[in-house]
Design a protein around this motif. Structure first.
Motif, PDB file in Angstrom:
ATOM      1  N   HIS A 146      41.237  47.765  44.714  1.00 59.26           N
ATOM      2  CA  HIS A 146      40.021  48.112  43.977  1.00 59.26           C
ATOM      3  C   HIS A 146      40.261  49.214  42.954  1.00 59.26           C
ATOM      4  O   HIS A 146      39.551  49.271  41.939  1.00 59.26           O
ATOM      5  CB  HIS A 146      38.929  48.541  44.956  1.00 59.26           C
ATOM      6  CG  HIS A 146      38.388  47.410  45.766  1.00 59.26           C
ATOM      7  ND1 HIS A 146      37.243  46.734  45.428  1.00 59.26           N
ATOM      8  CD2 HIS A 146      38.851  46.800  46.878  1.00 59.26           C
ATOM      9  CE1 HIS A 146      37.015  45.768  46.301  1.00 59.26           C
ATOM     10  NE2 HIS A 146      37.977  45.792  47.196  1.00 59.26           N
ATOM     11  N   LEU A 147      41.237  50.067  43.191  1.00 64.52           N
ATOM     12  CA  LEU A 147      41.478  51.191  42.285  1.00 64.52           C
ATOM     13  C   LEU A 147      42.341  50.820  41.087  1.00 64.52           C
ATOM     14  O   LEU A 147      42.160  51.358  39.993  1.00 64.52           O
ATOM     15  CB  LEU A 147      42.159  52.334  43.052  1.00 64.52           C
ATOM     16  CG  LEU A 147      41.306  53.092  44.075  1.00 64.52           C
ATOM     17  CD1 LEU A 147      42.178  54.059  44.868  1.00 64.52           C
ATOM     18  CD2 LEU A 147      40.179  53.839  43.378  1.00 64.52           C
ATOM     19  N   TYR A 148      43.293  49.909  41.265  1.00 63.82           N
ATOM     20  CA  TYR A 148      44.273  49.620  40.233  1.00 63.82           C
ATOM     21  C   TYR A 148      43.938  48.341  39.481  1.00 63.82           C
ATOM     22  O   TYR A 148      43.258  47.453  40.023  1.00 63.82           O
ATOM     23  CB  TYR A 148      45.669  49.483  40.858  1.00 63.82           C
ATOM     24  CG  TYR A 148      46.178  50.749  41.516  1.00 63.82           C
ATOM     25  CD1 TYR A 148      45.633  51.997  41.231  1.00 63.82           C
ATOM     26  CD2 TYR A 148      47.216  50.699  42.447  1.00 63.82           C
ATOM     27  CE1 TYR A 148      46.109  53.150  41.838  1.00 63.82           C
ATOM     28  CE2 TYR A 148      47.705  51.849  43.051  1.00 63.82           C
ATOM     29  CZ  TYR A 148      47.133  53.069  42.742  1.00 63.82           C
ATOM     30  OH  TYR A 148      47.609  54.202  43.344  1.00 63.82           O
ATOM     31  N   PRO A 149      44.422  48.211  38.237  1.00 61.34           N
ATOM     32  CA  PRO A 149      44.162  46.979  37.473  1.00 61.34           C
ATOM     33  C   PRO A 149      44.839  45.775  38.119  1.00 61.34           C
ATOM     34  O   PRO A 149      45.799  45.907  38.875  1.00 61.34           O
ATOM     35  CB  PRO A 149      44.791  47.278  36.099  1.00 61.34           C
ATOM     36  CG  PRO A 149      45.012  48.748  36.064  1.00 61.34           C
ATOM     37  CD  PRO A 149      45.188  49.209  37.469  1.00 61.34           C
ATOM     38  N   LEU A 150      44.311  44.599  37.782  1.00 61.47           N
ATOM     39  CA  LEU A 150      44.902  43.348  38.234  1.00 61.47           C
ATOM     40  C   LEU A 150      45.687  42.712  37.095  1.00 61.47           C
ATOM     41  O   LEU A 150      45.365  42.904  35.917  1.00 61.47           O
ATOM     42  CB  LEU A 150      43.830  42.379  38.727  1.00 61.47           C
ATOM     43  CG  LEU A 150      42.992  42.847  39.923  1.00 61.47           C
ATOM     44  CD1 LEU A 150      41.985  41.777  40.304  1.00 61.47           C
ATOM     45  CD2 LEU A 150      43.878  43.204  41.105  1.00 61.47           C
ATOM     46  N   LEU A 151      46.706  41.944  37.459  1.00 59.37           N
ATOM     47  CA  LEU A 151      47.558  41.321  36.451  1.00 59.37           C
ATOM     48  C   LEU A 151      46.973  40.023  35.901  1.00 59.37           C
ATOM     49  O   LEU A 151      47.475  39.493  34.920  1.00 59.37           O
ATOM     50  CB  LEU A 151      48.942  41.044  37.049  1.00 59.37           C
ATOM     51  CG  LEU A 151      49.745  42.283  37.452  1.00 59.37           C
ATOM     52  CD1 LEU A 151      51.041  41.886  38.134  1.00 59.37           C
ATOM     53  CD2 LEU A 151      50.028  43.154  36.230  1.00 59.37           C
ATOM     54  N   GLY A 152      45.944  39.504  36.528  1.00 59.32           N
ATOM     55  CA  GLY A 152      45.345  38.269  36.049  1.00 59.32           C
ATOM     56  C   GLY A 152      44.584  37.578  37.151  1.00 59.32           C
ATOM     57  O   GLY A 152      44.379  38.132  38.233  1.00 59.32           O
ATOM     58  N   PRO A 153      44.132  36.354  36.920  1.00 59.37           N
ATOM     59  CA  PRO A 153      43.413  35.608  37.951  1.00 59.37           C
ATOM     60  C   PRO A 153      44.350  35.238  39.096  1.00 59.37           C
ATOM     61  O   PRO A 153      45.566  35.207  38.946  1.00 59.37           O
ATOM     62  CB  PRO A 153      42.915  34.364  37.208  1.00 59.37           C
ATOM     63  CG  PRO A 153      43.875  34.193  36.076  1.00 59.37           C
ATOM     64  CD  PRO A 153      44.300  35.575  35.675  1.00 59.37           C
ATOM     65  N   GLY A 154      43.757  34.949  40.229  1.00 58.30           N
ATOM     66  CA  GLY A 154      44.551  34.593  41.399  1.00 58.30           C
ATOM     67  C   GLY A 154      43.883  35.085  42.656  1.00 58.30           C
ATOM     68  O   GLY A 154      42.700  35.454  42.666  1.00 58.30           O
ATOM     69  N   MET A 155      44.652  35.123  43.756  1.00 58.17           N
ATOM     70  CA  MET A 155      44.091  35.490  45.046  1.00 58.17           C
ATOM     71  C   MET A 155      43.516  36.907  45.029  1.00 58.17           C
ATOM     72  O   MET A 155      42.428  37.156  45.568  1.00 58.17           O
ATOM     73  CB  MET A 155      45.179  35.357  46.122  1.00 58.17           C
ATOM     74  CG  MET A 155      44.681  35.607  47.540  1.00 58.17           C
ATOM     75  SD  MET A 155      44.880  37.314  48.044  1.00 58.17           S
ATOM     76  CE  MET A 155      44.825  37.149  49.816  1.00 58.17           C
ATOM     77  N   ALA A 156      44.228  37.854  44.423  1.00 62.95           N
ATOM     78  CA  ALA A 156      43.743  39.231  44.395  1.00 62.95           C
ATOM     79  C   ALA A 156      42.428  39.339  43.641  1.00 62.95           C
ATOM     80  O   ALA A 156      41.517  40.063  44.044  1.00 62.95           O
ATOM     81  CB  ALA A 156      44.798  40.141  43.764  1.00 62.95           C
ATOM     82  N   ALA A 157      42.313  38.610  42.535  1.00 61.02           N
ATOM     83  CA  ALA A 157      41.074  38.626  41.762  1.00 61.02           C
ATOM     84  C   ALA A 157      39.927  37.971  42.526  1.00 61.02           C
ATOM     85  O   ALA A 157      38.762  38.368  42.381  1.00 61.02           O
ATOM     86  CB  ALA A 157      41.290  37.920  40.429  1.00 61.02           C
ATOM     87  N   MET A 158      40.244  36.979  43.350  1.00 62.69           N
ATOM     88  CA  MET A 158      39.211  36.279  44.123  1.00 62.69           C
ATOM     89  C   MET A 158      38.526  37.205  45.116  1.00 62.69           C
ATOM     90  O   MET A 158      37.321  37.081  45.362  1.00 62.69           O
ATOM     91  CB  MET A 158      39.822  35.095  44.869  1.00 62.69           C
ATOM     92  CG  MET A 158      40.216  33.929  43.992  1.00 62.69           C
ATOM     93  SD  MET A 158      41.131  32.678  44.927  1.00 62.69           S
ATOM     94  CE  MET A 158      39.902  32.189  46.144  1.00 62.69           C
ATOM     95  N   VAL A 159      39.281  38.124  45.718  1.00 59.54           N
ATOM     96  CA  VAL A 159      38.714  38.953  46.783  1.00 59.54           C
ATOM     97  C   VAL A 159      38.292  40.326  46.291  1.00 59.54           C
ATOM     98  O   VAL A 159      37.601  41.049  47.017  1.00 59.54           O
ATOM     99  CB  VAL A 159      39.711  39.101  47.952  1.00 59.54           C
ATOM    100  CG1 VAL A 159      40.072  37.743  48.524  1.00 59.54           C
ATOM    101  CG2 VAL A 159      40.968  39.848  47.521  1.00 59.54           C
ATOM    102  N   ARG A 160      38.702  40.702  45.088  1.00 58.61           N
ATOM    103  CA  ARG A 160      38.328  42.019  44.589  1.00 58.61           C
ATOM    104  C   ARG A 160      36.806  42.107  44.451  1.00 58.61           C
ATOM    105  O   ARG A 160      36.151  41.187  43.996  1.00 58.61           O
ATOM    106  CB  ARG A 160      38.979  42.279  43.240  1.00 58.61           C
ATOM    107  CG  ARG A 160      38.724  43.688  42.725  1.00 58.61           C
ATOM    108  CD  ARG A 160      39.571  43.979  41.511  1.00 58.61           C
ATOM    109  NE  ARG A 160      39.380  45.339  41.050  1.00 58.61           N
ATOM    110  CZ  ARG A 160      40.100  45.910  40.098  1.00 58.61           C
ATOM    111  NH1 ARG A 160      41.068  45.216  39.507  1.00 58.61           N
ATOM    112  NH2 ARG A 160      39.886  47.148  39.731  1.00 58.61           N
TER     113      ARG A 160
END
Length: 231
Positions: A146-160
């Motif tokens: 939640h604190l750091y940027p994401l590199l793009g769509p994917g599993m991490a973006a789905m749950v953020r």
């Protein structure tokens, strides 16, 4: 709640989930990541109760932990090792992170990880530890997600955007009972997240998987060392 829990199992394990899931379910699934860990930990604890030689028992526990997660976190660890280690430009690291082929860092880190994981489990942690540590390891990277940027769509973006505070409450028994292993797991997740931030510019699902894998290993090794010193 049931759909969110099912989404958590669908994301983190190979258990079949007979539910139609949507994007909201996957975002809410983050709160239940520790419960997925507890389900895996319960199976590890039950296996520890069988009268088997320690080496064989540990090998079966490694196989169970990796197999039931679909080797997802190990795959993330291997991809992250190739992308984060060594001297490369950011663009090259990002390209490597998407490359399905394994490089020398992946083989080296993967081999050491499996060896240390097997040895730590062979020291026969108590069943309560085995039950709880996978749950906390699946919580440890969530604040950084939640604190750091994401590199793009994917599993991490789905749950953020999910309720990681709820996940903290569910994961709380482990740090209360085993504070040093919990601290080690959290620091391992922090180290992976900070390295990814500095070398890639953000996090993705592979980094999240690597943080979970190394968090589990850090907790087990810390427990094994503590047990050896006081026992």
């Amino acid at each position: 709640m049931l759909r969110a829990l099912g989404a958590a199992f669908a994301l983190l394990t190979v258990f079949p989930v007979p539910l139609a899931l949507g994007s909201r379910d996957f975002r809410r699934a983050l709160a239940f990541f520790p419960l997925v860990g507890y389900a895996l930990g319960a199976l590890l604890a039950l296996l520890a109760l069988l009268p088997l030689p320690p080496g064989l028992q540990a090998a079966l526990q490694v196989a169970l932990l990796l197999g039931l997660t679909g080797f997802l976190h190990l795959d993330g660890l291997l991809d992250a090792a190739d992308a984060l280690l060594g001297y490369r430009s950011r663009e090259e690291r990002l390209r490597i992170l998407k490359d399905p082929h394994l490089g020398p860092f992946a083989f080296g880190v993967g081999g050491l990880y499996l060896l240390l994981l097997w040895q730590a489990l062979a020291l026969a942690p108590e069943p309560l530890f085995l039950l709880l540590f996978p749950g906390f390891a699946r919580f440890a990277p969530l604040p950084f997600l939640h604190l750091y940027p994401l590199l793009g769509p994917g599993m991490a973006a789905m749950v953020r955007g999910g309720a990681w505070g709820v996940a903290l409450l569910l994961a709380l028994p482990f740090p209360l009972l085993f504070p040093l292993p919990a601290l080690s797991a959290f620091l391992a997740a922090f180290g992976v997240a900070r390295l990814a931030l500095s070398r890639l510019g953000g996090l993705n699902g592979d980094i999240l998987g690597a943080a979970i894998a190394l968090g589990e290993l850090a907790a087990l090794l810390t427990y094994a060392l503590w047990k050896g010193l006081v026992g």
